[in-house]
Motif scaffolding. Structure first.
Motif, PDB file in Angstrom:
ATOM      1  N   ARG A  83       0.799  -1.229   0.000  1.00 53.97           N
ATOM      2  CA  ARG A  83       0.000   0.000   0.000  1.00 53.97           C
ATOM      3  C   ARG A  83       0.838   1.290   0.000  1.00 53.97           C
ATOM      4  N   PRO A  84       1.697   1.455  -1.008  1.00 57.13           N
ATOM      5  CA  PRO A  84       2.488   2.699  -1.104  1.00 57.13           C
ATOM      6  C   PRO A  84       1.622   3.848  -1.630  1.00 57.13           C
ATOM      7  N   TYR A  85       0.715   4.304  -0.791  1.00 55.91           N
ATOM      8  CA  TYR A  85      -0.276   5.308  -1.197  1.00 55.91           C
ATOM      9  C   TYR A  85       0.362   6.608  -1.666  1.00 55.91           C
ATOM     10  N   PHE A  86       1.617   6.851  -1.244  1.00 57.38           N
ATOM     11  CA  PHE A  86       2.310   8.079  -1.631  1.00 57.38           C
ATOM     12  C   PHE A  86       2.633   8.107  -3.135  1.00 57.38           C
ATOM     13  N   LEU A  87       2.417   6.999  -3.837  1.00 55.83           N
ATOM     14  CA  LEU A  87       2.604   6.983  -5.288  1.00 55.83           C
ATOM     15  C   LEU A  87       1.341   7.435  -6.026  1.00 55.83           C
ATOM     16  N   THR A  88       0.243   7.581  -5.297  1.00 62.78           N
ATOM     17  CA  THR A  88      -1.029   7.995  -5.888  1.00 62.78           C
ATOM     18  C   THR A  88      -1.325   9.445  -5.556  1.00 62.78           C
ATOM     19  N   GLY A  89      -2.454   9.921  -6.049  1.00 67.45           N
ATOM     20  CA  GLY A  89      -2.892  11.283  -5.703  1.00 67.45           C
ATOM     21  C   GLY A  89      -3.782  11.274  -4.479  1.00 67.45           C
ATOM     22  N   GLU A  90      -3.882  10.111  -3.823  1.00 67.80           N
ATOM     23  CA  GLU A  90      -4.758   9.921  -2.677  1.00 67.80           C
ATOM     24  C   GLU A  90      -4.239  10.663  -1.455  1.00 67.80           C
ATOM     25  N   ALA A  91      -5.140  11.293  -0.732  1.00 68.18           N
ATOM     26  CA  ALA A  91      -4.772  11.948   0.525  1.00 68.18           C
ATOM     27  C   ALA A  91      -5.135  11.003   1.663  1.00 68.18           C
ATOM     28  N   ALA A 105      16.467   7.124  -4.602  1.00 69.12           N
ATOM     29  CA  ALA A 105      17.882   6.738  -4.563  1.00 69.12           C
ATOM     30  C   ALA A 105      18.022   5.218  -4.612  1.00 69.12           C
ATOM     31  N   TYR A 106      17.145   4.522  -3.918  1.00 71.02           N
ATOM     32  CA  TYR A 106      17.238   3.051  -3.878  1.00 71.02           C
ATOM     33  C   TYR A 106      16.948   2.440  -5.253  1.00 71.02           C
ATOM     34  N   VAL A 107      15.877   2.860  -5.923  1.00 75.98           N
ATOM     35  CA  VAL A 107      15.534   2.230  -7.207  1.00 75.98           C
ATOM     36  C   VAL A 107      16.583   2.532  -8.274  1.00 75.98           C
ATOM     37  N   ASN A 108      17.308   3.622  -8.099  1.00 79.32           N
ATOM     38  CA  ASN A 108      18.385   3.945  -9.042  1.00 79.32           C
ATOM     39  C   ASN A 108      19.653   3.140  -8.760  1.00 79.32           C
ATOM     40  N   ASP A 109      19.780   2.633  -7.537  1.00 76.54           N
ATOM     41  CA  ASP A 109      20.946   1.827  -7.179  1.00 76.54           C
ATOM     42  C   ASP A 109      20.512   0.745  -6.187  1.00 76.54           C
ATOM     43  N   LYS A 129       4.342  12.758 -10.267  1.00 74.66           N
ATOM     44  CA  LYS A 129       5.322  12.670  -9.182  1.00 74.66           C
ATOM     45  C   LYS A 129       6.651  12.114  -9.677  1.00 74.66           C
ATOM     46  N   LYS A 130       7.715  12.738  -9.209  1.00 72.63           N
ATOM     47  CA  LYS A 130       9.065  12.324  -9.608  1.00 72.63           C
ATOM     48  C   LYS A 130       9.330  10.876  -9.221  1.00 72.63           C
ATOM     49  N   VAL A 131       8.883  10.487  -8.022  1.00 72.90           N
ATOM     50  CA  VAL A 131       9.128   9.130  -7.551  1.00 72.90           C
ATOM     51  C   VAL A 131       8.450   8.097  -8.451  1.00 72.90           C
ATOM     52  N   VAL A 132       7.258   8.416  -8.950  1.00 73.71           N
ATOM     53  CA  VAL A 132       6.539   7.504  -9.845  1.00 73.71           C
ATOM     54  C   VAL A 132       7.289   7.365 -11.164  1.00 73.71           C
ATOM     55  N   LYS A 133       7.741   8.486 -11.699  1.00 71.52           N
ATOM     56  CA  LYS A 133       8.491   8.464 -12.962  1.00 71.52           C
ATOM     57  C   LYS A 133       9.757   7.621 -12.836  1.00 71.52           C
ATOM     58  N   GLN A 134      10.455   7.778 -11.718  1.00 78.35           N
ATOM     59  CA  GLN A 134      11.708   7.038 -11.516  1.00 78.35           C
ATOM     60  C   GLN A 134      11.450   5.537 -11.372  1.00 78.35           C
ATOM     61  N   LYS A 136       8.901   3.831 -12.524  1.00 74.35           N
ATOM     62  CA  LYS A 136       8.462   3.264 -13.799  1.00 74.35           C
ATOM     63  C   LYS A 136       9.618   3.102 -14.778  1.00 74.35           C
ATOM     64  N   GLN A 137      10.645   3.920 -14.625  1.00 77.91           N
ATOM     65  CA  GLN A 137      11.825   3.801 -15.492  1.00 77.91           C
ATOM     66  C   GLN A 137      12.722   2.640 -15.069  1.00 77.91           C
ATOM     67  N   LYS A 138      12.843   2.444 -13.754  1.00 76.50           N
ATOM     68  CA  LYS A 138      13.847   1.508 -13.245  1.00 76.50           C
ATOM     69  C   LYS A 138      13.301   0.137 -12.855  1.00 76.50           C
ATOM     70  N   ALA A 139      12.045   0.072 -12.466  1.00 77.09           N
ATOM     71  CA  ALA A 139      11.492  -1.189 -11.968  1.00 77.09           C
ATOM     72  C   ALA A 139      10.828  -1.991 -13.079  1.00 77.09           C
ATOM     73  N   VAL A 140      10.596  -3.267 -12.823  1.00 79.93           N
ATOM     74  CA  VAL A 140       9.747  -4.078 -13.693  1.00 79.93           C
ATOM     75  C   VAL A 140       8.314  -3.819 -13.250  1.00 79.93           C
ATOM     76  N   VAL A 141       7.530  -3.191 -14.129  1.00 73.77           N
ATOM     77  CA  VAL A 141       6.157  -2.823 -13.789  1.00 73.77           C
ATOM     78  C   VAL A 141       5.227  -3.937 -14.266  1.00 73.77           C
ATOM     79  N   VAL A 142       4.474  -4.503 -13.322  1.00 73.12           N
ATOM     80  CA  VAL A 142       3.586  -5.631 -13.625  1.00 73.12           C
ATOM     81  C   VAL A 142       2.154  -5.127 -13.748  1.00 73.12           C
ATOM     82  N   ASP A 143       1.531  -5.429 -14.873  1.00 73.95           N
ATOM     83  CA  ASP A 143       0.138  -5.023 -15.106  1.00 73.95           C
ATOM     84  C   ASP A 143      -0.793  -5.978 -14.360  1.00 73.95           C
TER      85      ASP A 143
END
Length: 343
Positions: A83-91, A105-109, A129-134, A136-143
């Motif tokens: 539940r990493p809610y901070f990746l959403t627009g949810e309050a 920093a972790y996903v980049n290294d 969000k910058k964290v979401v962009k990073q 999605k670039q570095k991780a394997v995103v599972v649909d």
């Protein structure tokens, strides 16, 4: 973005990525991925090398500190961030400080001996969000979005066949309707059906008796009775819902929503939209569109419009008068049967 099937096959071959983002609301497949990853770790190592962290209960820093730790009497660590809610627009009203720069920093290294899995049970993330962009670039995103009706049918047939069971075609349709073709909901109902199925054949009676109906499904039946102008049965069902302590405004709101959907589907179909295009345009499940299309082939647009406007009048009366909800609905049905709009 990769499929659940692809990821499961990769894990089976012990080809695990350093970071996964499992994005979507299909709980059954999310659990499959989780269990498949855990199964890759010897049982005696799991207690020391697998960590599960809920971001609504603990800080991101705690989870990442675990991810950066060396394995304990093993070769790898496995860390789930739920539940990493901070990746959403949810309050969220959660009094926790999450250091998103630390995650970037972790996903980049990433730690080479750790498999980090972000389990995001959401329809979408906040792409700004910058964290979401990073990620999605570095991780394997599972649909992990909800399966299509066809995929749910295929999955259910395969599971039943594997267990040596069959299901009556009519029983299957009732099951799909009552679960809104949601694989997670079906998985919750299936154990009960397997338990009561005689000769390993699931029947209409068993599905009807064991799979409960939601308010939305009861209202779906009410829509049918309204369109058929069956005043007596419509009133009986409406009365039953009131006796079940359902709020009149809530019943009316769902009815309005159903007729709004029928009108939208009918209009879009007349403009040449196919079922899939209608579903994506209206952002509703394709199965709901399929059921709506079945009705729009039978009932005229004017009837749909009359019912929708009549329900809006009921809503106004419910909010501004002390008239009995049952009486308002009865007047609506009588007027609708005579093709009148005003309640």
């Amino acid at each position: 973005m990769v499929t659940v099937e692809k990821v499961l096959n990769d894990i089976e071959k012990n080809q695990m990525a350093p970071v996964y983002l499992v994005l979507g609301e299909e709980q059954v497949n999310a659990e499959k991925i989780k269990q498949k990853l855990i199964a890759n770790f010897p049982e005696e190592e799991r207690e020391f090398n697998i960590g599960i962290y809920d971001m609504e209960e603990v800080t991101l820093s705690t989870a990442l500190a675990d991810a950066m730790s060396v394995p304990f009497f093993g070769e790898k660590r496995l860390v789930f961030i739920n539940r990493p809610y901070f990746l959403t627009g949810e309050a969220k009203k959660v009094k926790l400080e999450h250091d998103l720069d630390e995650l970037i920093a972790y996903v980049n290294d990433p730690e080479p001996t750790t498999v980090l899995v972000l389990m995001a049970p959401y329809a979408k993330l906040d792409e700004r969000k910058k964290v979401v962009k990073q990620i999605k670039q570095k991780a394997v995103v599972v649909d992990n979005s909800p399966l299509t009706e066809m995929a749910v049918r295929k999955h259910l047939s395969a599971e039943l066949a594997q267990k040596g069971y069959t299901i009556d075609p009519r029983a299957l349709e009732i099951l799909l309707q009552r679960t809104n073709t949601n694989l997670t909901a079906i998985a919750n109902e299936l154990p009960k059906l397997l338990l009561v199925a005689e000769d390993k054949q699931i029947t209409v009676n068993e599905v009807s008796a064991m799979v409960s109906r939601s308010l939305e499904q009861n209202v779906f039946d009410l829509v049918e009775l309204v369109l058929q102008k069956d005043t007596a049965k419509a009133l009986e069902l409406y009365r039953d819902l009131l006796q079940q302590k359902e709020e009149p405004l809530k019943i009316n709101a769902i009815l309005e929503g159903q007729f709004r959907l029928l009108l939208q589907v009918e209009i879009l179909q007349k403009h040449g939209y196919a079922q899939g295009n209608i579903a994506s345009t209206l952002k509703v499940h394709p199965y709901r569109v399929k059921l709506a299309l079945q009705k729009t082939r039978v009932f005229k647009r004017q009837d749909l419009k009359n019912a929708y406007l009549g329900l809006i009048h009921i809503e106004e009366r419910l909010k501004t008068t002390t008239q009995e909800p049952e009486l308002l609905f009865q007047l609506f049905m009588l007027n609708f049967a005579q093709k009148a709009v005003v309640v």
